[in-house]
Design an enzyme around this catalytic site. Structure first.
Site, PDB file in Angstrom:
ATOM      1  N   THR A 258      27.644  35.112  86.742  1.00 35.56           N
ATOM      2  CA  THR A 258      29.049  35.196  87.080  1.00 35.56           C
ATOM      3  C   THR A 258      29.417  34.311  88.183  1.00 35.56           C
ATOM      4  O   THR A 258      30.561  33.884  88.206  1.00 35.56           O
ATOM      5  CB  THR A 258      29.349  36.667  87.458  1.00 35.56           C
TER       6      THR A 258
ATOM      7  N   SER B 174      20.455  37.778  81.486  1.00 31.83           N
ATOM      8  CA  SER B 174      19.772  38.743  80.539  1.00 31.83           C
ATOM      9  C   SER B 174      18.959  37.803  79.357  1.00 31.83           C
ATOM     10  O   SER B 174      17.997  38.241  78.604  1.00 31.83           O
ATOM     11  CB  SER B 174      20.629  39.554  79.508  1.00 31.83           C
TER      12      SER B 174
ATOM     13  N   THR C 179       4.750  52.991  91.188  1.00 38.04           N
ATOM     14  CA  THR C 179       5.410  54.223  91.031  1.00 38.04           C
ATOM     15  C   THR C 179       6.864  53.857  90.464  1.00 38.04           C
ATOM     16  O   THR C 179       7.406  52.820  90.605  1.00 38.04           O
ATOM     17  CB  THR C 179       5.707  54.684  92.409  1.00 38.04           C
TER      18      THR C 179
ATOM     19  N   CYS D 101       9.502  55.584  91.407  1.00 41.13           N
ATOM     20  CA  CYS D 101      10.287  55.914  92.599  1.00 41.13           C
ATOM     21  C   CYS D 101      10.858  54.744  93.204  1.00 41.13           C
ATOM     22  O   CYS D 101      10.131  53.469  92.906  1.00 41.13           O
ATOM     23  CB  CYS D 101       9.643  56.752  93.825  1.00 41.13           C
TER      24      CYS D 101
END
Ligand code: ASP
Length: 348
Positions: free
Chosen positions: A18, A64, A282, A284
């Protein structure tokens, strides 16, 4: 505060995303910005005490579509221009910017100049764009020197007033200007009225006797599997039996915990015996793996899972590709992975 070196020479590399778009107000469509017109479009850049050259990808990429091959091309551009320039600013789509930043950090060993990735949530021509601030400050940071050498000597990511170590970042928001975070490592620089540089956190692990070493080979035989309650044996086996698989990054619960059921542990153990490296990271967003803290991770430690400590998934994937690309001997992979190479994980 660091000084801007006498007209630092900065190379701006536009890969896509962008940030390099402008709106065609007649049609409303976003189109690729002509980088030769950069200084005309952003006259503020004239105020920076640096000279800016630019290279734009012929076919700019939505990030992407980024691939390890493009990372190699980027590493090559930096290698070819390393002597002529004092710093590099890579304009990149934000979606996979953390992967590219992590990959480049491993590929550019012994880097002594700044490589700052940046992008934006809104195109450069948009009224409320974040692109200008991100670009201007990224260039300003890439120009900083202490008089003899560059202040920042690592691959970083600049977004929304903060400079982060690139391989510690992760994209956390698809809409907010603050799109990135570095949950396990503090920002290196914060931009306010002044640039506030956190000197103790800057990477200083370069070998003074060696120059830049560029590793262009990445081996992408890597998979990521995020655990969830109810994960089936069939899914686990399908992933582990992927043809050519060499490394599995396993996103576990909390401090590195996984089901202790026998079928689960047995499947992992067999894969490891068959030569697949399994890395415990992890799922998290902050904190890391402490293998053995709970019984549910002690079994993983016993079967020789690799401890990913507080590494991000982005960094784990690209570090694995880098180590595989370097043909690190199988027996040494675990030891290499568990040591911090570019400040991407805690030491212990
Ligand atoms: N989809 C775009 C990309 O990553 C979004 C952005 O540029 O931030 O390339």
């Amino acid at each position: 505060m660091g000084q801007k070196s006498e007209r630092a020479k900065i190379l701006l590399i536009y890969t896509g995303g962008t940030i390099g778009m402008v709106k065609d107000y007649a049609t409303g469509a976003l189109k690729v910005f002509d980088f030769d017109e950069l200084l005309t479009k952003i006259p503020e850049l004239y105020q920076l005490e640096c000279s800016i050259s630019s290279i734009a990808f012929k076919h700019p990429l939505d990030s992407s579509n980024m691939t390890p091959l493009v990372w190699s091309k980027l590493a090559e551009i930096i290698e070819e221009n390393y002597r002529q320039f004092d710093g590099f600013v890579v304009l990149h789509g934000s979606d996979t910017m953390s992967y590219t930043a992590s990959a480049l950090s491993f590929m550019l060993e012994n880097l002594r100049k700044p490589v700052v990735l940046t992008g934006s949530q809104l195109p450069i021509g948009d009224l409320r764009t974040d692109a200008k601030e991100n670009l201007i400050t990224a260039i300003e940071i890439a120009s900083l020197s202490d008089g003899t050498e560059a202040l920042v000597q690592e691959v970083c990511l600049y977004f929304e007033y903060k400079l982060y170590r690139g391989n510690r970042t992760t994209k956390i928001n698809a809409e907010h200007f603050q799109a990135f975070n570095s949950p396990n490592y503090p920002p290196l620089v914060e931009s306010g009225v002044r640039l506030s540089i956190r000197y103790p956190y800057l990477f200083k692990g370069q070998d003074p006797l060696k120059g830049l070493v560029v590793h262009k080979k990445m081996d992408a035989n890597v998979a990521v599997l995020k655990l969830f309650p109810g994960l089936s044996k069939a899914l686990l086996n399908a992933v582990l039996n992927t043809s050519g698989l060499k490394v599995l990054v396993l996103e576990t619960f909390g401090a590195g915990n996984a089901p202790s059921e026998d079928w689960f542990i047995a499947a992992l153990r067999t894969a490891i015996e068959n030569g697949i490296h399994i890395i415990n990271v992890t799922q998290c967003s902050g904190g890391g793996v402490l293998m053995g803290q709970y019984e549910t991770s002690e079994r993983l430690r016993q079967i020789q899972l690799i401890n990913g400590k507080d590494i991000t998934t982005e960094s784990a994937v690209t570090k694995a590709m880098y180590l595989l690309g370097k043909n690190v001997p199988h027996m040494k992979f675990k030891g290499f992975f568990e040591s911090a190479l570019r400040g991407e994980m805690r030491q212990n």
